[in-house]
Design a protein around this motif. Structure first.
Motif, short mmCIF file in Angstrom:
data_model
loop_
_atom_site.label_atom_id
_atom_site.label_comp_id
_atom_site.label_asym_id
_atom_site.label_seq_id
_atom_site.Cartn_x
_atom_site.Cartn_y
_atom_site.Cartn_z
N ASP A 90 -4.56 4.87 4.51
CA ASP A 90 -3.98 3.66 3.90
C ASP A 90 -4.39 2.40 4.67
O ASP A 90 -4.66 1.37 4.07
N ALA A 99 0.82 -1.22 0.00
CA ALA A 99 0.00 0.00 0.00
C ALA A 99 0.85 1.27 0.00
O ALA A 99 0.36 2.35 -0.34
N HIS A 116 -2.84 5.07 -6.01
CA HIS A 116 -4.03 5.26 -5.17
C HIS A 116 -4.20 6.70 -4.67
O HIS A 116 -5.20 7.02 -4.03
N HIS A 122 -6.36 9.54 -0.85
CA HIS A 122 -5.81 10.66 -0.07
C HIS A 122 -6.32 12.02 -0.52
O HIS A 122 -5.60 13.01 -0.41
FE LIG Z 1 -1.21 5.96 0.67
#
Ligand SMILES: [Fe+2]
Ligand code: FES
Length: 408
Positions: free
Chosen positions: A366, A215, A221, A226
């Motif tokens: 996360d 991750a 991502h 985020h």
């Molecule tokens: Fe992250």
């Protein structure tokens, strides 16, 4: 006001964000990756033996042991080991199994402290901070007893740039210097010793340790997980998906350079914090020695991932680390530490408090993904993970673990 970004200096500079990193590493392939290593108890048992008992493992920093006699205990569940790290009288840092030589009782029970000798709670045997057996009550009742043969069992311990590493192999196959290799040489330029103020978080998550590592091993991502924190400082309309600006895979370790959005608009409180010290979301404000290996003009930070479980993420003026410690095949203990120069005034202290909480929020975002991913993996609905080019570090880490696990 942002400082002008530094000029690009390297032929490797990736300004169109279109590079396919996988082409540089054809041996890794592009196939889907099996989920078996993330759920198999047998695989986990092999990881204990072939990865964690044979690798150099970061267990802390020198600043935790400022004086002779200072110690801390590091429990490493995956190796079923508890290790005492202690600074001896002459200043040297040593590691010992936290096991009394008499009947194997746990010697030190507290997490950290300072002492002139360790004394076992069971029958009072005592040891110097260099591990020598110094005192045995009613010694004459033992048989052919030679105290010099009953010191604590020492563990290979070496220090690099203030980071303390141990190796649980009784005869490590390589030195820490050899293990760190080219990445260690580059990172040695980073001013770790100046950034001695540390804030730490730790906890557990319900997922395989490699799901945790993965991750933090990609930027794909960022625009999804985020968006409330740092995501938009690491992407912009030219680089919508936060593609990496540089990647280097070493034999076991790797470095992933994140893009920094030069036009990122901080919130008023972030901007206030950035006036007094480093904030990761500033991006593109220049770069430190040992950072931004490609000299990219829009660089935010490097994730330097040391095999098997240690991240050193550096940016301008500050760095943070993650350690991922397996507890079982689907539980992991994690540690996050962020480091700054000792604050000289209230403004700098404010920035550090703000920055550490900001990074904690990022981490929590996360962690949610990590636990939900493990649940999906464990469901057995799918047998493989599908990875894109920018997830090459995920692929690399899982491949290097697998190479160790399947080694004869
Ligand atoms: Fe992250
Ligand atoms: S087990 Fe430590 S003194 Fe007996």
């Amino acid at each position: 006001m942002k400082a002008a970004p530094p000029a690009a200096t390297s032929a490797q500079t990736n300004l169109d964000y279109d590079k396919r990193w996988t082409l540089d590493y054809p041996e890794l392939g592009t196939e889907p990756v099996s989920i078996e290593p993330l759920i198999s108890p047998e695989y986990f048992e092999r990881e204990r033996e072939m990865v964690f008992r044979r690798s150099w493992l970061n267990v802390g920093r020198e600043e935790q042991l400022p004086q002779a006699g200072d110690y801390f205990v590091k429990d490493i569940a995956v190796c079923k080991a508890s290790i005492i790290l202690v600074r001896g009288k002459e200043g040297k840092i040593r590691g010992f199994h936290n096991v009394c030589s008499h009947r194997a009782n746990k010697l030190v029970w507290d997490e950290a402290g300072s002492c002139t000798a360790f004394r076992c709670k069971f029958h009072g045997w005592s040891y110097t901070t260099a591990g020598r057996l110094a005192g045995v009550p009613d010694e004459e009742m033992f048989f052919d007893f030679d105290k010099s043969k009953h010191g604590l069992v020492e563990v290979a311990t070496q220090v690099w740039q203030g980071f303390i590493f141990i190796n649980l192999d009784p005869s490590p196959k390589e030195t820490l210097h050899e293990y760190l290799g080219e990445m260690g040489e580059r990172l040695s330029a980073y001013p770790f010793k100046d950034l001695s103020t540390c804030y730490a978080y730790r906890g557990e998550f319900r997922a395989n340790w490699k799901v945790g590592v993965s991750a933090f091993n990609e930027g794909y991502h960022l625009g999804f997980v985020h968006t409330q924190t740092g995501g938009n400082s690491l992407r912009n309309k030219e680089n919508l998906f936060g593609r990496p600006v540089w990647i280097k895979l070493y034999e076991r370790h790797h470095t992933y350079s994140f893009f920094g959005n030069p036009d990122f608009q901080m919130t008023p409180v972030e901007a206030l914090a950035a006036r007094h010290g480093p904030m990761m979301s500033q991006g593109a404000i220049g770069y430190p020695p040992g950072g931004n290996p490609s000299g990219h003009p829009y660089w935010a930070l490097d994730a330097n991932v040391l095999f098997p479980n240690f991240f050193i993420d550096v940016f301008q003026g500050s760095y943070f680390t993650y350690n991922f410690w397996p507890l079982s095949v689907d539980r992991t203990f994690y540690e996050m530490r962020s480091y700054y120069a000792p604050p000289k005034n209230a403004g700098e202290r404010f920035t550090q408090e703000f920055s550490r909480v900001w990074l904690r929020e990022l981490l929590l975002e996360d962690l949610q993904m990590i636990e939900q991913s493990q649940a999906g993996i464990a469901s057995g609905a799918r047998q493989h993970l599908t990875l894109q080019d920018g997830e090459i570090c995920v692929r690399h880490h899982m491949k290097v673990v697998d190479d160790h696990v399947t080694r004869a």
